[in-house]
Design a protein around this motif. Sequence first.
Motif, PDB file in Angstrom:
ATOM      1  N   ASP A 293       0.843  -1.201   0.000  1.00  0.00           N
ATOM      2  CA  ASP A 293       0.000   0.000   0.000  1.00  0.00           C
ATOM      3  C   ASP A 293       0.877   1.249   0.000  1.00  0.00           C
ATOM      4  O   ASP A 293       1.654   1.474   0.930  1.00  0.00           O
ATOM      5  CB  ASP A 293      -0.886  -0.021   1.265  1.00  0.00           C
ATOM      6  CG  ASP A 293      -1.969   1.042   1.219  1.00  0.00           C
ATOM      7  OD1 ASP A 293      -1.776   2.075   0.532  1.00  0.00           O
ATOM      8  OD2 ASP A 293      -3.001   0.847   1.885  1.00  0.00           O
ATOM      9  N   PRO A 294       0.772   2.090  -1.058  1.00  0.00           N
ATOM     10  CA  PRO A 294       1.610   3.296  -1.128  1.00  0.00           C
ATOM     11  C   PRO A 294       1.459   4.219   0.093  1.00  0.00           C
ATOM     12  O   PRO A 294       2.315   5.072   0.320  1.00  0.00           O
ATOM     13  CB  PRO A 294       1.115   4.002  -2.395  1.00  0.00           C
ATOM     14  CG  PRO A 294       0.558   2.913  -3.238  1.00  0.00           C
ATOM     15  CD  PRO A 294      -0.034   1.903  -2.274  1.00  0.00           C
ATOM     16  N   ARG A 295       0.394   4.041   0.868  1.00  0.00           N
ATOM     17  CA  ARG A 295       0.262   4.829   2.100  1.00  0.00           C
ATOM     18  C   ARG A 295       1.457   4.621   3.033  1.00  0.00           C
ATOM     19  O   ARG A 295       1.845   5.549   3.743  1.00  0.00           O
ATOM     20  CB  ARG A 295      -1.032   4.443   2.840  1.00  0.00           C
ATOM     21  CG  ARG A 295      -2.262   5.078   2.206  1.00  0.00           C
ATOM     22  CD  ARG A 295      -3.542   4.383   2.615  1.00  0.00           C
ATOM     23  NE  ARG A 295      -4.654   4.896   1.817  1.00  0.00           N
ATOM     24  CZ  ARG A 295      -4.879   4.564   0.537  1.00  0.00           C
ATOM     25  NH1 ARG A 295      -4.082   3.702  -0.069  1.00  0.00           N
ATOM     26  NH2 ARG A 295      -5.875   5.086  -0.127  1.00  0.00           N
ATOM     27  N   VAL A 296       2.015   3.412   3.071  1.00  0.00           N
ATOM     28  CA  VAL A 296       3.139   3.169   3.987  1.00  0.00           C
ATOM     29  C   VAL A 296       4.499   3.513   3.350  1.00  0.00           C
ATOM     30  O   VAL A 296       5.518   3.395   4.010  1.00  0.00           O
ATOM     31  CB  VAL A 296       3.151   1.729   4.565  1.00  0.00           C
ATOM     32  CG1 VAL A 296       1.834   1.394   5.219  1.00  0.00           C
ATOM     33  CG2 VAL A 296       3.532   0.699   3.527  1.00  0.00           C
ATOM     34  N   TRP A 297       4.504   3.956   2.077  1.00  0.00           N
ATOM     35  CA  TRP A 297       5.768   4.395   1.457  1.00  0.00           C
ATOM     36  C   TRP A 297       5.926   5.913   1.549  1.00  0.00           C
ATOM     37  O   TRP A 297       6.955   6.450   1.159  1.00  0.00           O
ATOM     38  CB  TRP A 297       5.832   4.036  -0.040  1.00  0.00           C
ATOM     39  CG  TRP A 297       5.381   2.666  -0.423  1.00  0.00           C
ATOM     40  CD1 TRP A 297       5.300   1.563   0.394  1.00  0.00           C
ATOM     41  CD2 TRP A 297       4.954   2.237  -1.724  1.00  0.00           C
ATOM     42  NE1 TRP A 297       4.850   0.487  -0.338  1.00  0.00           N
ATOM     43  CE2 TRP A 297       4.630   0.868  -1.631  1.00  0.00           C
ATOM     44  CE3 TRP A 297       4.821   2.875  -2.955  1.00  0.00           C
ATOM     45  CZ2 TRP A 297       4.180   0.126  -2.729  1.00  0.00           C
ATOM     46  CZ3 TRP A 297       4.381   2.145  -4.047  1.00  0.00           C
ATOM     47  CH2 TRP A 297       4.055   0.776  -3.935  1.00  0.00           C
ATOM     48  N   TYR A 298       4.887   6.587   2.033  1.00  0.00           N
ATOM     49  CA  TYR A 298       4.810   8.049   1.942  1.00  0.00           C
ATOM     50  C   TYR A 298       6.013   8.726   2.595  1.00  0.00           C
ATOM     51  O   TYR A 298       6.405   8.376   3.703  1.00  0.00           O
ATOM     52  CB  TYR A 298       3.506   8.520   2.599  1.00  0.00           C
ATOM     53  CG  TYR A 298       3.263  10.003   2.481  1.00  0.00           C
ATOM     54  CD1 TYR A 298       3.083  10.606   1.236  1.00  0.00           C
ATOM     55  CD2 TYR A 298       3.242  10.809   3.617  1.00  0.00           C
ATOM     56  CE1 TYR A 298       2.867  11.957   1.124  1.00  0.00           C
ATOM     57  CE2 TYR A 298       3.020  12.172   3.514  1.00  0.00           C
ATOM     58  CZ  TYR A 298       2.832  12.746   2.260  1.00  0.00           C
ATOM     59  OH  TYR A 298       2.629  14.097   2.156  1.00  0.00           O
TER      60      TYR A 298
END
Lengths: 299, 254
Positions: B69-74
């Motif tokens: 999930d790109p949310r955790v790469w932010y």
Amino acid sequence: MGKLVTLAEAVASIPSGSHLALSGFAITRCTMAFAREVIRQGIRGLTVSQCVGAMDADLLVGAGAVERLIYGGGSLDRFGRLACVNRGIEGGSLHAEEYSSLSIAFRYLAGALGLPFMPIRSLVGSDLLRQLQERSGADVASIKDPFTGESWLALRPLSPDVAVVQVQVSDEDGNAWIRGPRWDNAEQVRASQRTIVITERVVPGDVIRQDAEQTVIPGLFVSHVVKLPFGAHPASVYRVYDYDAAEIKRYVEATRTPEALQAYLVETVHGVPDHAAYLEKIGGQARLSELMADPGLGY
Amino acid sequence: MDLDYTTSELMAVAGARELKDGEVVAVGLGLPVVASFLAKRTHAPHMTILFELGVIDPQPVEPGVGLADPRVWYRANVLSSFVDILGSVLHHGRVDVGFLGGLETDRFGNLNTTLVGDPRGKFRHMIGSGGANDIASCARRTIIIMRQEERKLRESISFITSPGYLSGGSRRAEAGLRGGPSKVITDKAIFGFHPETRELMILSVHPGVTLDEVRSTMGFAPLVPDPVTATEPPTAEQLRLIREEIDPERMYMG
């Protein structure tokens, strides 16, 4: 002849029994439209490899297109497990060779560099290694470091026939940018005989040349380029669109039993002639515009 | 004054306390994420957090459904690859701590995330390794965090996905592996490993939990010190950070 082709043309270049390296990681940059077209064209007997098993591999396994899976374990993150892969392993219909993320990455890296093997510290002492050693023609072996005499585990290189990689941006020659983390994709491309690039956007070569340091896939490795917006749906593509949670949940429900999966395949794959019709089927522009990424956040 | 907190919050805080400032930490999703971000915001601001797929030191503003999930790469410092993170950092020997969850563990900290049942007979396949085997094989030490039930802490596990001390003593080192598990954090207690036999050993029991409850929720007898100490409870500030900043939607904390 140009490399820019339709999805159907690119898929038609793949003979049954090929080894495909797919670019998905769980529920992101999965080659979903590609997988649906492989199923439509009735291509079978595939070997599929990827470091972390993803939704693209699971759908292909569920449709009976895959004979052999070489992977490091995988899931659909919080949405669920790879139900089709797991059912295939439990029932014996899928020949799965299970590694860890890094051991698959190192097998690709050895293939990419043209090395005969790659030593690794992982797997030692585990039942993953025991299972791999028990197979005939094992792709793992023990070696001694010629300089220190230390014992190492060696991995055979992976050399897939075709890497299929979902990217954000490419030119017509397949010089492609991958935004965000690339997991095993750069090594998959370089280990494979050729690559099919599936891209959200095709830009003029001049755009690539202005920011060439962003190029992850050199066009020289690429045989076909397919322009295919929302090609990963319902998985996400970083900085372009988010995953479609409702549609992934529908997939998880549909993969609970073989019967439900058949109904899902009829509706979502066989019942639509192509990707454009698929996108209309799942809700068209109205639905897709809700998934568009915020440029600041990337999702 | 006694604070109200959940066992998940206590586990996350206990995990955070294991991490030191300046360390490099490879993290799986769930409680390890909360523990790592908590440590980073309190006593370990110079810690480096790694996600296997190619993410270094993200600063998420929303929780994600998983590593994909790109949310955790932010706001990461680096977005790269497996070969970069699991290769150049972990395999090279630059990871101080691996933080892992699991389905089952045993007396010697071997971890199973692959299958339950008989691998040669009837079994249910689960997730497999991902980077867990790599982390357990190559990190300087690993911390295991999981719920404690008799079917999860077992005398003998169905499958060793990620090696702990194998069959104990010096077996891990003899197999050519460095490091090994240092702690097992459950919802009942914190365990360590005996320095020679490498058997699981109670270090502290959580407030409100009896020693009998710890023993009766595992499938083998752990080593027990005398006297048994109590796990330090979370502070008000740690709870505030978890509830207001790190996991306001209670995505990881259940």
